[in-house]
Design an enzyme around this catalytic site. Structure first.
Site, PDB file in Angstrom:
ATOM      1  N   HIS A 116      26.831 -80.361  38.761  1.00  0.00           N
ATOM      2  CA  HIS A 116      27.024 -78.917  38.903  1.00  0.00           C
ATOM      3  C   HIS A 116      25.700 -78.175  38.695  1.00  0.00           C
ATOM      4  O   HIS A 116      24.998 -78.422  37.717  1.00  0.00           O
ATOM      5  CB  HIS A 116      28.039 -78.494  37.832  1.00  0.00           C
ATOM      6  CG  HIS A 116      28.486 -77.097  37.935  1.00  0.00           C
ATOM      7  ND1 HIS A 116      28.100 -76.133  37.042  1.00  0.00           N
ATOM      8  CD2 HIS A 116      29.284 -76.476  38.823  1.00  0.00           C
ATOM      9  CE1 HIS A 116      28.660 -74.982  37.362  1.00  0.00           C
ATOM     10  NE2 HIS A 116      29.390 -75.168  38.444  1.00  0.00           N
ATOM     11  N   ASP A 174      25.533 -63.440  46.456  1.00  0.00           N
ATOM     12  CA  ASP A 174      25.924 -64.740  45.901  1.00  0.00           C
ATOM     13  C   ASP A 174      27.421 -64.744  45.642  1.00  0.00           C
ATOM     14  O   ASP A 174      27.891 -64.055  44.728  1.00  0.00           O
ATOM     15  CB  ASP A 174      25.149 -64.954  44.586  1.00  0.00           C
ATOM     16  CG  ASP A 174      25.406 -66.311  43.969  1.00  0.00           C
ATOM     17  OD1 ASP A 174      25.932 -67.195  44.646  1.00  0.00           O
ATOM     18  OD2 ASP A 174      25.045 -66.477  42.787  1.00  0.00           O
ATOM     19  N   MET A 175      28.170 -65.466  46.414  1.00  0.00           N
ATOM     20  CA  MET A 175      29.638 -65.427  46.262  1.00  0.00           C
ATOM     21  C   MET A 175      30.305 -66.787  46.384  1.00  0.00           C
ATOM     22  O   MET A 175      29.878 -67.649  47.141  1.00  0.00           O
ATOM     23  CB  MET A 175      30.250 -64.522  47.327  1.00  0.00           C
ATOM     24  CG  MET A 175      30.006 -64.981  48.754  1.00  0.00           C
ATOM     25  SD  MET A 175      31.118 -64.182  49.947  1.00  0.00           S
ATOM     26  CE  MET A 175      32.302 -65.496  50.249  1.00  0.00           C
ATOM     27  N   ALA A 176      31.374 -66.965  45.608  1.00  0.00           N
ATOM     28  CA  ALA A 176      32.271 -68.099  45.809  1.00  0.00           C
ATOM     29  C   ALA A 176      33.123 -67.770  47.034  1.00  0.00           C
ATOM     30  O   ALA A 176      33.325 -66.590  47.346  1.00  0.00           O
ATOM     31  CB  ALA A 176      33.153 -68.281  44.581  1.00  0.00           C
ATOM     32  N   LYS A 224      39.307 -66.620  57.289  1.00  0.00           N
ATOM     33  CA  LYS A 224      37.846 -66.475  57.404  1.00  0.00           C
ATOM     34  C   LYS A 224      37.130 -67.136  56.217  1.00  0.00           C
ATOM     35  O   LYS A 224      36.133 -67.838  56.398  1.00  0.00           O
ATOM     36  CB  LYS A 224      37.468 -64.995  57.505  1.00  0.00           C
ATOM     37  CG  LYS A 224      38.034 -64.341  58.756  1.00  0.00           C
ATOM     38  CD  LYS A 224      37.674 -62.872  58.814  1.00  0.00           C
ATOM     39  CE  LYS A 224      38.362 -62.218  60.004  1.00  0.00           C
ATOM     40  NZ  LYS A 224      38.004 -60.807  60.127  1.00  0.00           N
ATOM     41  N   GLY A 306      23.950 -57.564  44.791  1.00  0.00           N
ATOM     42  CA  GLY A 306      23.065 -58.017  43.720  1.00  0.00           C
ATOM     43  C   GLY A 306      22.552 -56.892  42.829  1.00  0.00           C
ATOM     44  O   GLY A 306      22.000 -57.155  41.754  1.00  0.00           O
ATOM     45  N   GLN A 307      22.746 -55.642  43.249  1.00  0.00           N
ATOM     46  CA  GLN A 307      22.140 -54.531  42.482  1.00  0.00           C
ATOM     47  C   GLN A 307      22.755 -54.402  41.089  1.00  0.00           C
ATOM     48  O   GLN A 307      22.046 -54.177  40.106  1.00  0.00           O
ATOM     49  CB  GLN A 307      22.306 -53.209  43.237  1.00  0.00           C
ATOM     50  CG  GLN A 307      21.616 -52.045  42.561  1.00  0.00           C
ATOM     51  CD  GLN A 307      21.651 -50.775  43.386  1.00  0.00           C
ATOM     52  OE1 GLN A 307      22.406 -50.667  44.368  1.00  0.00           O
ATOM     53  NE2 GLN A 307      20.844 -49.802  43.012  1.00  0.00           N
TER      54      GLN A 307
HETATM   55  P1  NAI Z   1      31.244 -61.893  42.491  1.00  0.00           P
HETATM   56  O1  NAI Z   1      32.597 -61.738  43.097  1.00  0.00           O
HETATM   57  O2  NAI Z   1      31.031 -61.326  41.126  1.00  0.00           O
HETATM   58  O3  NAI Z   1      30.140 -61.258  43.463  1.00  0.00           O
HETATM   59  C1  NAI Z   1      30.010 -61.668  44.801  1.00  0.00           C
HETATM   60  C2  NAI Z   1      28.914 -60.859  45.488  1.00  0.00           C
HETATM   61  O4  NAI Z   1      29.389 -59.534  45.701  1.00  0.00           O
HETATM   62  C3  NAI Z   1      27.632 -60.712  44.660  1.00  0.00           C
HETATM   63  O5  NAI Z   1      26.522 -60.864  45.496  1.00  0.00           O
HETATM   64  C4  NAI Z   1      27.692 -59.298  44.113  1.00  0.00           C
HETATM   65  O6  NAI Z   1      26.395 -58.746  43.967  1.00  0.00           O
HETATM   66  C5  NAI Z   1      28.458 -58.587  45.206  1.00  0.00           C
HETATM   67  N1  NAI Z   1      29.196 -57.451  44.651  1.00  0.00           N
HETATM   68  C6  NAI Z   1      30.194 -57.478  43.760  1.00  0.00           C
HETATM   69  N2  NAI Z   1      30.627 -56.237  43.494  1.00  0.00           N
HETATM   70  C7  NAI Z   1      29.861 -55.394  44.227  1.00  0.00           C
HETATM   71  C8  NAI Z   1      29.820 -53.976  44.413  1.00  0.00           C
HETATM   72  N3  NAI Z   1      30.630 -53.161  43.763  1.00  0.00           N
HETATM   73  N4  NAI Z   1      28.917 -53.485  45.287  1.00  0.00           N
HETATM   74  C9  NAI Z   1      28.069 -54.276  45.957  1.00  0.00           C
HETATM   75  N5  NAI Z   1      28.072 -55.631  45.841  1.00  0.00           N
HETATM   76  C10 NAI Z   1      28.943 -56.170  44.989  1.00  0.00           C
HETATM   77  O7  NAI Z   1      30.800 -63.440  42.457  1.00  0.00           O
HETATM   78  P2  NAI Z   1      31.720 -64.740  42.487  1.00  0.00           P
HETATM   79  O8  NAI Z   1      32.227 -64.954  43.866  1.00  0.00           O
HETATM   80  O9  NAI Z   1      32.693 -64.663  41.375  1.00  0.00           O
HETATM   81  O10 NAI Z   1      30.630 -65.885  42.162  1.00  0.00           O
HETATM   82  C11 NAI Z   1      30.059 -65.967  40.848  1.00  0.00           C
HETATM   83  C12 NAI Z   1      29.023 -67.054  40.737  1.00  0.00           C
HETATM   84  O11 NAI Z   1      29.626 -68.330  40.711  1.00  0.00           O
HETATM   85  C13 NAI Z   1      27.940 -67.114  41.811  1.00  0.00           C
HETATM   86  O12 NAI Z   1      26.694 -67.102  41.142  1.00  0.00           O
HETATM   87  C14 NAI Z   1      28.142 -68.471  42.477  1.00  0.00           C
HETATM   88  O13 NAI Z   1      26.939 -69.088  42.930  1.00  0.00           O
HETATM   89  C15 NAI Z   1      28.740 -69.251  41.343  1.00  0.00           C
HETATM   90  N6  NAI Z   1      29.505 -70.418  41.785  1.00  0.00           N
HETATM   91  C16 NAI Z   1      28.943 -71.654  41.601  1.00  0.00           C
HETATM   92  C17 NAI Z   1      29.642 -72.789  41.956  1.00  0.00           C
HETATM   93  C18 NAI Z   1      29.021 -74.139  41.768  1.00  0.00           C
HETATM   94  O14 NAI Z   1      29.731 -75.124  41.908  1.00  0.00           O
HETATM   95  N7  NAI Z   1      27.742 -74.260  41.478  1.00  0.00           N
HETATM   96  C19 NAI Z   1      30.995 -72.714  42.522  1.00  0.00           C
HETATM   97  C20 NAI Z   1      31.469 -71.363  42.710  1.00  0.00           C
HETATM   98  C21 NAI Z   1      30.751 -70.258  42.325  1.00  0.00           C
END
Ligand code: NAI
Length: 350
Positions: A116, A174-176, A224, A306-307
């Site tokens: 991981h 960055d999103m799952a 999607k 990302g902001q």
């Molecule tokens: P999230 O849902 O918190 O955010 C997803 C994206 O949406 C981000 O780029 C964020 O900046 C943007 N965003 C969120 N709210 C916003 C807003 N109000 N306005 C503008 N942009 C907005 O992230 P999620 O999907 O929960 O992922 C969290 C982390 O988990 C990530 O860093 C991902 O790389 C990591 N991850 C790692 C895994 C692994 O196996 N290594 C597996 C799954 C996730």
């Protein structure tokens, strides 16, 4: 408990070294985890340390990996992580991709046989700091049902992207590919609260509001998101000859075995396509345009991707990071791990 970035990093590094990781690897893992916590991505921060320590202790993370970066073409390479710490392998592989893209304009580096690697934004930001576009995708353990399905097939397979702006700024996405991470279901279970019916399905494939009935997570945006998860699995798994789909090893399976996961880094050097300063200026302009749009009812401002994490990171640098008490108490304790994760089935509720 609020702790400074430096203190949290030191606590994590000490614990990982105690579990058996060499100090330079522990330092890198701690850096990636604290980066996530500082940016408010607590699902991928210090909360993971005990799991990593158990996996290190049981032999499922190689503490003396033989990393190799093999060039396979002018712009391509394969990095073998030898099942060492995923963060260390992914970071070194991105360094390799950056140096190829500096020479050749673009790089694709497959990172294979890793554990991981955490929050992918860390790695794409490595490229953006060097004035290049970074893209990274990776496999995760099968937890998401395909659109219309009842059994988990793909993981939460994340996608990350970063592009450089002026004055060291950058845009980071960055999103799952699932609506919510598994941690959110656990959170609802611990509070005995219902979940929205858009997050997960039960054994029959019906949307469920009962966190104890969850049998699979739902992909983002239906078919999607399912398609995006498939794309990630092909690019970071099938392409590298690794286990794919529901053959990907579970996070909490046999912790004595390496996970053999895959990740793919793509780095694009803007200078091969356009004037770099103009490119950065236009990224800054994009960020500015978005911030100055009229917000919808209920929003104070339109943020660029990302902001909000960037702002939180600045706040963490000044005021420290809020860490869950249980996690902090574990970090300051003498315990390496409490045998919590070996062969643990997250879908079981008993
Ligand atoms: P999230 O849902 O918190 O955010 C997803 C994206 O949406 C981000 O780029 C964020 O900046 C943007 N965003 C969120 N709210 C916003 C807003 N109000 N306005 C503008 N942009 C907005 O992230 P999620 O999907 O929960 O992922 C969290 C982390 O988990 C990530 O860093 C991902 O790389 C990591 N991850 C790692 C895994 C692994 O196996 N290594 C597996 C799954 C996730």
């Amino acid at each position: 408990m609020r702790v400074s970035i430096e203190r949290l990093k030191e606590l994590i590094q000490t614990k990982l070294v105690k579990a058996g990781l060499p100090i330079d690897h522990a330092d890198c893992v701690a850096d990636v985890l604290v980066f996530a916590d500082a940016r408010g991505i607590h699902s991928h921060g210090a909360i993971r340390v005990e799991y990593y320590c158990e996996r290190i202790d049981r032999g499922g993370i190689n503490t003396k990996p033989q990393f190799t970066l093999q060039k396979t073409g002018p712009c391509t390479a394969v990095f073998n992580g030898d099942n060492g710490a995923g963060q260390v392998a992914a970071k070194k592989a991105m360094e390799g991709a950056i140096s190829i893209a500096k020479e050749s304009g673009i790089a694709m580096v497959g990172v294979k046989r890793i554990s991981h690697s955490g929050a992918l934004s860390y790695f794409v930001q490595q490229a953006a700091k060097e004035g290049m576009i970074g893209i990274s995708v990776c496999q995760a353990d099968p937890m998401a049902v395909p659109f219309g399905g009842t059994e988990p097939y793909y993981g939460t397979n994340p996608i990350a992207f970063a592009a450089p702006a002026q004055n060291g700024g950058m845009i980071t996405f960055d999103m799952a590919t699932t609506v919510k991470a598994w941690g959110k279901i656990l959170d609802a279970r611990s509070k005995n609260e219902p979940i929205p019916d858009t997050w997960a399905v039960d054994h029959e494939g019906n949307p469920t509001v009962d966190p104890f009935q969850v049998h699979g997570l739902l992909p983002v945006a239906g078919a999607k998101g399912f398609g995006l998860a498939m794309m990630v699995d092909i690019l970071s798994g099938v392409l590298l000859g690794l286990p794919f789909g529901n053959r990907v090893t579970p996070l909490y399976g046999d912790l004595s075995q390496g996970r053999d996961l895959g990740q793919l880094h793509i780095v694009i050097n803007p200078s091969s396509f356009t004037d770099v300063e103009n490119f950065k200026q236009n990224i800054s302009q994009t960020m500015n345009d978005l911030n100055h749009m009229k917000p919808a009812p209920g929003f104070n401002q339109v943020h660029y991707p990302g902001q909000r994490s960037d702002l939180r990171e600045k706040e963490s640098e000044q005021n420290g990071i809020e860490i869950v008490d249980d996690v902090y108490n574990y970090l300051i304790s003498d315990m390496i791990h409490n045998n919590k994760y070996h062969n643990y089935n997250p879908f079981e509720t008993q």
